[in-house]
Structure formats: structure tokens, C-alpha cells
Write a protein that holds these residues in place. Sequence first.
Motif, PDB file in Angstrom:
ATOM      1  N   ILE A 144       2.715 -14.506   7.490  1.00 26.90           N
ATOM      2  CA  ILE A 144       1.627 -13.659   7.996  1.00 26.90           C
ATOM      3  C   ILE A 144       2.090 -13.039   9.303  1.00 26.90           C
ATOM      4  O   ILE A 144       2.523 -13.750  10.215  1.00 26.90           O
ATOM      5  CB  ILE A 144       0.337 -14.459   8.237  1.00 26.90           C
ATOM      6  N   ILE A 145       2.018 -11.722   9.403  1.00 27.14           N
ATOM      7  CA  ILE A 145       2.368 -11.007  10.632  1.00 27.14           C
ATOM      8  C   ILE A 145       1.134 -10.231  11.081  1.00 27.14           C
ATOM      9  O   ILE A 145       0.619  -9.403  10.322  1.00 27.14           O
ATOM     10  CB  ILE A 145       3.550 -10.043  10.422  1.00 27.14           C
ATOM     11  N   GLN A 146       0.679 -10.507  12.298  1.00 32.08           N
ATOM     12  CA  GLN A 146      -0.549  -9.887  12.790  1.00 32.08           C
ATOM     13  C   GLN A 146      -0.335  -9.316  14.181  1.00 32.08           C
ATOM     14  O   GLN A 146       0.180  -9.994  15.069  1.00 32.08           O
ATOM     15  CB  GLN A 146      -1.691 -10.917  12.816  1.00 32.08           C
ATOM     16  N   ALA A 147      -0.708  -8.050  14.360  1.00 35.67           N
ATOM     17  CA  ALA A 147      -0.570  -7.381  15.654  1.00 35.67           C
ATOM     18  C   ALA A 147      -1.772  -6.466  15.870  1.00 35.67           C
ATOM     19  O   ALA A 147      -1.832  -5.360  15.318  1.00 35.67           O
ATOM     20  CB  ALA A 147       0.727  -6.576  15.714  1.00 35.67           C
ATOM     21  N   PRO A 148      -2.753  -6.904  16.657  1.00 33.61           N
ATOM     22  CA  PRO A 148      -3.969  -6.109  16.856  1.00 33.61           C
ATOM     23  C   PRO A 148      -3.728  -4.726  17.445  1.00 33.61           C
ATOM     24  O   PRO A 148      -4.470  -3.785  17.146  1.00 33.61           O
ATOM     25  CB  PRO A 148      -4.799  -6.965  17.817  1.00 33.61           C
ATOM     26  N   ASN A 149      -2.701  -4.580  18.279  1.00 37.42           N
ATOM     27  CA  ASN A 149      -2.481  -3.300  18.953  1.00 37.42           C
ATOM     28  C   ASN A 149      -1.551  -2.358  18.198  1.00 37.42           C
ATOM     29  O   ASN A 149      -1.250  -1.265  18.678  1.00 37.42           O
ATOM     30  CB  ASN A 149      -1.936  -3.550  20.361  1.00 37.42           C
ATOM     31  N   PHE A 150      -1.096  -2.783  17.033  1.00 39.12           N
ATOM     32  CA  PHE A 150      -0.284  -1.903  16.196  1.00 39.12           C
ATOM     33  C   PHE A 150      -1.207  -1.180  15.226  1.00 39.12           C
ATOM     34  O   PHE A 150      -1.986  -1.803  14.509  1.00 39.12           O
ATOM     35  CB  PHE A 150       0.763  -2.695  15.418  1.00 39.12           C
ATOM     36  N   GLU A 151      -1.110   0.135  15.183  1.00 41.78           N
ATOM     37  CA  GLU A 151      -1.972   0.931  14.308  1.00 41.78           C
ATOM     38  C   GLU A 151      -1.151   1.719  13.310  1.00 41.78           C
ATOM     39  O   GLU A 151      -0.086   2.250  13.642  1.00 41.78           O
ATOM     40  CB  GLU A 151      -2.836   1.876  15.140  1.00 41.78           C
ATOM     41  N   ALA A 152      -1.649   1.784  12.096  1.00 37.63           N
ATOM     42  CA  ALA A 152      -0.983   2.554  11.048  1.00 37.63           C
ATOM     43  C   ALA A 152      -1.307   4.037  11.182  1.00 37.63           C
ATOM     44  O   ALA A 152      -2.300   4.420  11.808  1.00 37.63           O
ATOM     45  CB  ALA A 152      -1.423   2.047   9.673  1.00 37.63           C
ATOM     46  N   ASN A 153      -0.482   4.848  10.579  1.00 40.66           N
ATOM     47  CA  ASN A 153      -0.753   6.276  10.428  1.00 40.66           C
ATOM     48  C   ASN A 153      -1.194   6.473   8.973  1.00 40.66           C
ATOM     49  O   ASN A 153      -0.357   6.431   8.071  1.00 40.66           O
ATOM     50  CB  ASN A 153       0.502   7.097  10.722  1.00 40.66           C
ATOM     51  N   LEU A 185       6.578  -1.956   2.397  1.00 40.31           N
ATOM     52  CA  LEU A 185       7.854  -2.271   3.056  1.00 40.31           C
ATOM     53  C   LEU A 185       8.068  -1.413   4.293  1.00 40.31           C
ATOM     54  O   LEU A 185       8.580  -1.881   5.318  1.00 40.31           O
ATOM     55  CB  LEU A 185       9.006  -2.091   2.066  1.00 40.31           C
ATOM     56  N   GLN A 186       7.650  -0.157   4.215  1.00 38.98           N
ATOM     57  CA  GLN A 186       7.774   0.741   5.359  1.00 38.98           C
ATOM     58  C   GLN A 186       6.906   0.255   6.517  1.00 38.98           C
ATOM     59  O   GLN A 186       7.345   0.223   7.679  1.00 38.98           O
ATOM     60  CB  GLN A 186       7.350   2.145   4.934  1.00 38.98           C
ATOM     61  N   LEU A 187       5.684  -0.145   6.204  1.00 39.63           N
ATOM     62  CA  LEU A 187       4.770  -0.614   7.239  1.00 39.63           C
ATOM     63  C   LEU A 187       5.240  -1.954   7.814  1.00 39.63           C
ATOM     64  O   LEU A 187       5.120  -2.204   9.023  1.00 39.63           O
ATOM     65  CB  LEU A 187       3.363  -0.750   6.664  1.00 39.63           C
ATOM     66  N   LYS A 188       5.792  -2.786   6.967  1.00 36.58           N
ATOM     67  CA  LYS A 188       6.329  -4.065   7.443  1.00 36.58           C
ATOM     68  C   LYS A 188       7.465  -3.835   8.445  1.00 36.58           C
ATOM     69  O   LYS A 188       7.520  -4.475   9.501  1.00 36.58           O
ATOM     70  CB  LYS A 188       6.823  -4.900   6.265  1.00 36.58           C
ATOM     71  N   ASP A 189       8.362  -2.911   8.117  1.00 43.77           N
ATOM     72  CA  ASP A 189       9.472  -2.602   9.032  1.00 43.77           C
ATOM     73  C   ASP A 189       8.952  -2.080  10.366  1.00 43.77           C
ATOM     74  O   ASP A 189       9.452  -2.439  11.438  1.00 43.77           O
ATOM     75  CB  ASP A 189      10.413  -1.576   8.399  1.00 43.77           C
ATOM     76  N   LYS A 190       7.940  -1.230  10.315  1.00 42.10           N
ATOM     77  CA  LYS A 190       7.351  -0.694  11.547  1.00 42.10           C
ATOM     78  C   LYS A 190       6.714  -1.801  12.378  1.00 42.10           C
ATOM     79  O   LYS A 190       6.845  -1.826  13.614  1.00 42.10           O
ATOM     80  CB  LYS A 190       6.296   0.372  11.217  1.00 42.10           C
ATOM     81  N   LEU A 191       6.032  -2.696  11.708  1.00 40.17           N
ATOM     82  CA  LEU A 191       5.350  -3.779  12.398  1.00 40.17           C
ATOM     83  C   LEU A 191       6.359  -4.714  13.071  1.00 40.17           C
ATOM     84  O   LEU A 191       6.176  -5.133  14.219  1.00 40.17           O
ATOM     85  CB  LEU A 191       4.482  -4.550  11.405  1.00 40.17           C
ATOM     86  N   ILE A 192       7.427  -5.005  12.367  1.00 41.22           N
ATOM     87  CA  ILE A 192       8.475  -5.864  12.936  1.00 41.22           C
ATOM     88  C   ILE A 192       9.145  -5.177  14.127  1.00 41.22           C
ATOM     89  O   ILE A 192       9.391  -5.792  15.168  1.00 41.22           O
ATOM     90  CB  ILE A 192       9.510  -6.228  11.858  1.00 41.22           C
ATOM     91  N   ALA A 193       9.429  -3.887  13.985  1.00 41.39           N
ATOM     92  CA  ALA A 193      10.038  -3.143  15.098  1.00 41.39           C
ATOM     93  C   ALA A 193       9.113  -3.133  16.311  1.00 41.39           C
ATOM     94  O   ALA A 193       9.563  -3.259  17.459  1.00 41.39           O
ATOM     95  CB  ALA A 193      10.351  -1.716  14.652  1.00 41.39           C
ATOM     96  N   TYR A 194       7.831  -2.981  16.065  1.00 43.18           N
ATOM     97  CA  TYR A 194       6.845  -3.009  17.151  1.00 43.18           C
ATOM     98  C   TYR A 194       6.885  -4.355  17.878  1.00 43.18           C
ATOM     99  O   TYR A 194       6.941  -4.420  19.117  1.00 43.18           O
ATOM    100  CB  TYR A 194       5.452  -2.749  16.584  1.00 43.18           C
ATOM    101  N   LEU A 195       6.883  -5.453  17.123  1.00 43.68           N
ATOM    102  CA  LEU A 195       6.883  -6.777  17.739  1.00 43.68           C
ATOM    103  C   LEU A 195       8.201  -7.066  18.436  1.00 43.68           C
ATOM    104  O   LEU A 195       8.239  -7.802  19.430  1.00 43.68           O
ATOM    105  CB  LEU A 195       6.575  -7.846  16.692  1.00 43.68           C
ATOM    106  N   ASN A 196       9.284  -6.516  17.926  1.00 42.72           N
ATOM    107  CA  ASN A 196      10.586  -6.742  18.556  1.00 42.72           C
ATOM    108  C   ASN A 196      10.717  -6.038  19.903  1.00 42.72           C
ATOM    109  O   ASN A 196      11.655  -6.305  20.650  1.00 42.72           O
ATOM    110  CB  ASN A 196      11.709  -6.296  17.620  1.00 42.72           C
ATOM    111  N   ASN A 197       9.795  -5.157  20.211  1.00 47.91           N
ATOM    112  CA  ASN A 197       9.779  -4.508  21.521  1.00 47.91           C
ATOM    113  C   ASN A 197       8.867  -5.226  22.508  1.00 47.91           C
ATOM    114  O   ASN A 197       8.724  -4.798  23.652  1.00 47.91           O
ATOM    115  CB  ASN A 197       9.328  -3.047  21.388  1.00 47.91           C
ATOM    116  N   LYS A 198       8.239  -6.304  22.052  1.00 49.69           N
ATOM    117  CA  LYS A 198       7.394  -7.096  22.926  1.00 49.69           C
ATOM    118  C   LYS A 198       8.240  -8.165  23.618  1.00 49.69           C
ATOM    119  O   LYS A 198       9.184  -8.688  23.021  1.00 49.69           O
ATOM    120  CB  LYS A 198       6.269  -7.765  22.119  1.00 49.69           C
TER     121      LYS A 198
END
Length: 512
Positions: free
Chosen positions: A146-155, A79-92
Amino acid sequence: MNNPMFTTLVHEQLPIEKLAGQTIARQEGTLTDTGALLIKTGNFTGRSPEDKFLVEDNINIKSVDWNKFNNPIDENSFLQLKDKLIAYLNNKPEIWARNLFACADNRYQLSVRVINENPWSNHFASNMLIEPDADELKSFNAEWLIIQAPNFEANPIIDGTRQKNFTILSFKHKTILIGGSGYTGEIKKAVFTALNFLLPYEHNVLSMHCSANEGANGDTALFFGLSGTGKTTLSADSQRKLIGDDEHGWSNQGVFNFEGGCYAKIINLSAECEPEIFNAIKPGALVENAIQFENSNHIDFSDKSITENTRTSYPLEYIPNAKAPALGGHPQNIFFLACDAYGVLPPISLLTEEQAMFYFINGYTAKIAGTEVGITEPKVTFSACFGAPFLPLHPEFYATLLGKKLKEHKVKVWLVNTGWTAGPYGQGYRISINNTRAMVNAALSGKLDTAHYQEHSIFHLSVPQSCPGLSSQALLNPCDMWSDKNAYDETARKLVELFDKNHQLYNHPQLS
């Protein structure tokens, strides 16, 4: 988009021509001489199977076969990673979305919404899954996301992943997250992994890593094998209708394709050997990581400077004789494709029911260079059910389902070596696609039914001693192809030992 968690501009269900044009402008793709779109997937040109995670929950914790391909991750990390991924895409400034179906059989169809950072990934999804018609779009209700973002990287330290790239499936939340990799095959195989859990576990449908086609008389054939063993090539036959090239289900009613497109390897592709695939590279097709001749927009299919895993995706209807809808009856013939790097397996053998179960559960082949990260030359491997990286359940679950269907439908099962002969990799040579196709066609037409068979002295396989269409009948007996017969016997026994060692993991009879 009717989804409040995204606030950016979303492009939905764009026509192929429009998408291709925008891709060229924004993503630095180029058009080939045939009108296909050529793109580069970045650092990843193959799957990273050890970076796939399944969220542990009350649905799967006791049913999943937890292993290096099914790594557990907790729900909070997901859930934490999903929120980060969505926030990342919302800045695109824009993202890309499509509503699609998986499974050609309406009884098992899965509705999927695919959201991508870039348009060519979204275009890949539209090629590979099934496009709804206009009426279906009006009432579309996505069951999976399915949410996919090649330029988003996990920590990895914070997010619980192995490294920066990841693929995570949650059956509870019906969501797939993909980040850090632009290799489009991760999208395709994530859907396959989900179906490999849902269909067998919930519907008693056998999910299979295989291609399928249908003859003029309605006879269905299946081709099992890992990437690079010939599933796509052998199923694309001008004399037979293509049902699909990679992923299928086998229900009580028959066989059905999971996908709406094909994802073919194109290294050394030629119009002479693989005309159906060659001619499918046209407007709407997506070509990945290939190189064009200098000062030209012609693809150099022999160039592997980026990767040997050069590929093209295209809709199923790009194959002239594709079957629509992509459904077939119960198979009469099944082919297990093994790319034998040792060069000792016969090019074709007829299996007993016991042998069929043995070779299915072991799934022997050599992984072809480029298909996965770190594979630079053929690597001997055993992949249960010819698809271990995509199986959430224990292989015995799938093998048991297959065994029941083989008994019920009295299917002929063949082991086909699409790998080496006259010596191992580096000394011998790979069996030509023309010879392999001749043997497969002879089996499908019934011409091998009247052949004389001889039992292999080491593998105990039934090997036909004649086959029409071969460049040399000596090819049928691999020992005759080796100049050193003692070396052949020694190598063959070594492979038997490897089979039996691997088979200790399972509960089916030994080879020897």
C-alpha cells in the motif's frame, strides 16, 4: 527498507510514543488531555467512494461487478501513476513504512507493507491492522503493498482518474495506490475491498461489513450496518468480549476479525453512553478532525465545525474485554442495523430466513452526515449487503454465501432500527443508544424468545410486544409513536415501494 524503488530515508516499526512525538513536531498534530494525538486530515474528512478504481486484468475482468464503486482503469495507467507516486515520495526527505497483517485467522492472513508520506497515516495503519511480533518481523514477506501520499494529486486527463484524488487496487500487482486524500479511512477500506475479493472468490469465506462480539457462554453475535448505524458502539459491550468493530470473515471454522483495531465515530461521544470508546482515547489513539475547547486540550465532542465524521482509531486491546486472538465461533444471532430516516421501521424485529435475505441484499439505511464527501444530513440509501462501496463481486455472490450459512447454523436474524421514531428525520427523534442496547441485550439473552410477537401490518415483520429495559414499551410499535397514524401508514408504504423498486435489481423474493 530492502526495496530498491524507494531511495528516501524510511522510518519502520517505530514505537507509538516515538511516532506520536515526531508527528507533533513535523505534522502539527496536538496532544489531547488524555494523551491521544489529534490531527486534521485536510480537504477530505470522509471517503470518496466514486474515486476508487480496480485495474482490469485477467484475474478480475469477468468476476468484478463493474459499477460506480468499482471503476475500471487500465494497467498502463496504473503503472504510470505508480511510477509518479514513487518518484514523488523519493523526493521527500523521509517516508514511513510498516509491515502488518490483515486477518486474525492465520489460515487466511494477508501480509501487507504500508508506505506513507506522513507518520500519522502510518500510525493509523498500525492501529488498524495487526502488528507482527519480533519473530514474525524477522521473516516478514509482504504479499501486498500500500502506497499512500495525501499531497500527491493525479492529473485526471493524463492518469485516467475521475479527479485529483484516487484509490486504485491491482490484484495482479497486489498493490494499492492512494493519493490526493488524507482521510485515513481510505487505507482501511481499500484493504477491506481487497479482502472482499480474495476471501469469497478464492477461499469461499464470507467477508462481512459487520462488528462481532462474544458472550460469556461463547455465543457469537454479528452486527451488520454502514458507518454511523451503531456497529462499533453496540459491539463494545462491557458484558461481552469484543472480536472486532467493522470487518470480519465467516469461514467453515467460525468468525475472525480482519483488523487489529477500531475506528469509531466520536461525534457527541460521552463516557456515560459509550464508556469503552471514550476510555480508549488515550496515548496511542489517533483522533481525527475533532475540535478542542478554546485555550484547552480537552476535546469538544459536540463540535462538528470541521465534519460530523469525527473519529478515533485505537488498537483492539484498548477495549478492556477485547478477545485475543480475535476469533469467534459460528454466530447464534445476527443484527441488521438500519438507521431509518423515515422513522417507520420497528426498533427491533425477528426476521424469517426469507426476510433476512431480503434485508441483507437491500442493505437499507440512511447515510450519516460526514461519512462520505457531500453527505451533510441523513440520506436514505440502499447499500447491498450493508457495504456496496466495498464489494468487488456482485452482491448475489455474498448473499448466496450468507444464505447457506444461515441454513447450516440456524442463526436468528434481527432487524434493528437505530434511526428515528415518532416521525421522520427533522420531526421525530433518534432512538437512544440505551434503548437500542436494551433490545439487543434482550435478544442475546433469550428474553425475547418468550415475548409475544405481532406481525406489522405493512412490513409484515414479527415485532415483540414487550422488552425489558426500555424507557417505554410503546417504542416497540412505531405507529403508536406517531401523532398522525395516517401519515405513518403513508410513509411506511412509501418505504416499502422504495424497497421493492430497489429489489428489482436482485433475484430474491419481494417484501410485499
